[in-house]
Design a protein around this motif. Structure first.
Motif, PDB file in Angstrom:
ATOM      1  N   SER A 180      -4.398   3.859  -3.071  1.00  0.00           N
ATOM      2  CA  SER A 180      -3.230   3.133  -3.590  1.00  0.00           C
ATOM      3  C   SER A 180      -1.913   3.775  -3.172  1.00  0.00           C
ATOM      4  O   SER A 180      -0.842   3.306  -3.572  1.00  0.00           O
ATOM      5  N   ASP A 181      -1.972   4.831  -2.380  1.00  0.00           N
ATOM      6  CA  ASP A 181      -0.761   5.513  -1.919  1.00  0.00           C
ATOM      7  C   ASP A 181      -0.203   4.785  -0.695  1.00  0.00           C
ATOM      8  O   ASP A 181      -0.885   4.656   0.332  1.00  0.00           O
ATOM      9  N   SER A 182       1.032   4.310  -0.797  1.00  0.00           N
ATOM     10  CA  SER A 182       1.626   3.499   0.274  1.00  0.00           C
ATOM     11  C   SER A 182       1.758   4.286   1.580  1.00  0.00           C
ATOM     12  O   SER A 182       1.533   3.732   2.663  1.00  0.00           O
ATOM     13  N   GLU A 183       2.102   5.564   1.497  1.00  0.00           N
ATOM     14  CA  GLU A 183       2.247   6.371   2.714  1.00  0.00           C
ATOM     15  C   GLU A 183       0.901   6.589   3.396  1.00  0.00           C
ATOM     16  O   GLU A 183       0.790   6.523   4.624  1.00  0.00           O
ATOM     17  N   VAL A 184      -0.132   6.845   2.602  1.00  0.00           N
ATOM     18  CA  VAL A 184      -1.477   7.018   3.149  1.00  0.00           C
ATOM     19  C   VAL A 184      -1.932   5.739   3.821  1.00  0.00           C
ATOM     20  O   VAL A 184      -2.456   5.746   4.942  1.00  0.00           O
ATOM     21  N   ARG A 185      -1.736   4.598   3.155  1.00  0.00           N
ATOM     22  CA  ARG A 185      -2.144   3.315   3.733  1.00  0.00           C
ATOM     23  C   ARG A 185      -1.392   3.032   5.030  1.00  0.00           C
ATOM     24  O   ARG A 185      -1.970   2.528   5.999  1.00  0.00           O
ATOM     25  N   TYR A 186      -0.095   3.366   5.038  1.00  0.00           N
ATOM     26  CA  TYR A 186       0.717   3.158   6.244  1.00  0.00           C
ATOM     27  C   TYR A 186       0.158   3.968   7.406  1.00  0.00           C
ATOM     28  O   TYR A 186       0.011   3.461   8.529  1.00  0.00           O
TER      29      TYR A 186
END
Length: 314
Positions: A224-230
């Motif tokens: 759910s971490d936006s930076e990780v997903r990016y």
């Protein structure tokens, strides 16, 4: 439970940055208690196409061995999801051996800190069926008898190291002991049906396991971490480019091989024609000589020199 897939570099790095989780995973791999662990300077590369093929994280681990003694050791972890030339591993290993930071002082002498290399591979290694392979060095005398007296020794340990090779594709469904239970978070047979960036894990199989709960929670947070997903999306894009590039190289290689085969076939045909022409020429020269025609006249008739006529005639 839907969690982030640690086969991705960014997720793997995010997972191993947690000291407690790093201790759990390394303890299972090393088969000894890891008391303390810290990440050392490493060559994790973010954003470089070739670098994202191979992720490296180095640890300094204080462990307690089977005799209850504490000692410091280096753990070099290298993870790749594509087949990688061993030269890449060897080059980094050489850099570690040459690094003065990996030296320790003992009994008034400097020795290299004992090192273990861990290879987490997203591909299979030949016909080896074992999911996890331990390659440990042993000492023998001239008659192949094991030498144990005086070992371990810091001088010997400075010049040799042990390795652990994990074949991730072979982990499918294995949770029957501590090591496989920990490594099960890399099991790619659990990929979420619509998104390979995620794993669908049955958390019930880890009920009562206090060491696995922090691992699952951190992977859940990563999902759910936006930076990780990016960064996972970037890895996918780069992987796609690399795969396309590799495919183009493979196609070009096949075309070159086909052209080489065609050229070899043409060369063979030319050699055959040359042999046939030489045979015709030889029979013609012999027939003319039998009729009493001189070598000079034959050479003039056929447009070749006398020496050639004499050689063919023989």
């Amino acid at each position: 439970m839907i969690v982030a897939n640690p086969i991705y570099d960014i997720v793997f790095k995010y997972l191993m940055e947690d000291e407690r989780i790093a201790r759990t995973i390394l303890s299972a791999l090393l088969r000894m208690e890891v008391i303390h662990v810290e990440q050392r300077r490493n060559e994790y590369v973010k954003g470089e196409m070739k670098g994202l093929k191979l992720n490296r994280i180095d640890f300094g681990a204080t462990v307690r061995d089977e005799h209850g003694e504490e000692k410091l050791m280096l753990v070099e972890m290298q993870k790749t999801w594509v087949e990688t030339e061993t030269l890449c591993f060897r080059q980094y290993l050489a850099a570690q051996y040459n690094n003065e930071e990996n030296m320790a002082v003992g009994k008034h002498k400097e020795y290299s800190i004992p090192m273990v290399t861990v290879y987490l591979l997203g591909h299979l290694v030949g016909d080896i069926e074992e999911p996890v392979l331990y390659v440990n060095h042993q000492a023998f005398d001239y008659k192949d008898r094991p030498v144990t007296k005086g070992l371990p020794d810091p001088f010997v340990d400075s010049l040799t190291h042990s390795s652990i090779i994990v074949q991730i594709p072979r982990l499918k469904g294995l949770i029957n002991d501590r090591l496989f239970r920990v490594l099960s978070i890399f099991d790619q047979s659990r990929i979420e049906r619509k998104n390979k960036q995620l794993l669908d894990i049955d958390e019930n199989i880890y009920d009562g396991d206090e060491e696995m709960r922090p691992i699952l929670r951190r992977l859940l947070t990563a999902a759910s971490d936006s930076e990780v997903r990016y960064n996972m999306n970037i890895e996918d894009e780069i992987t796609s480019v690399l795969e396309k590039h590799d495919t183009e190289i493979m196609v070009m290689k096949e075309k070159l091989e086909q052209k080489d085969a065609q050229l070899e076939q043409k060369d063979a045909q030319l050699e055959k024609k040359d042999a046939q022409l030489n045979d015709v020429l030889r029979r013609s020269i012999r027939a003319l000589r039998q009729q009493g025609v001189s070598a000079a006249d034959i050479a003039a008739m056929l447009g070749i020199d006398c020496t050639t006529v004499e050689k063919i005639e023989k």
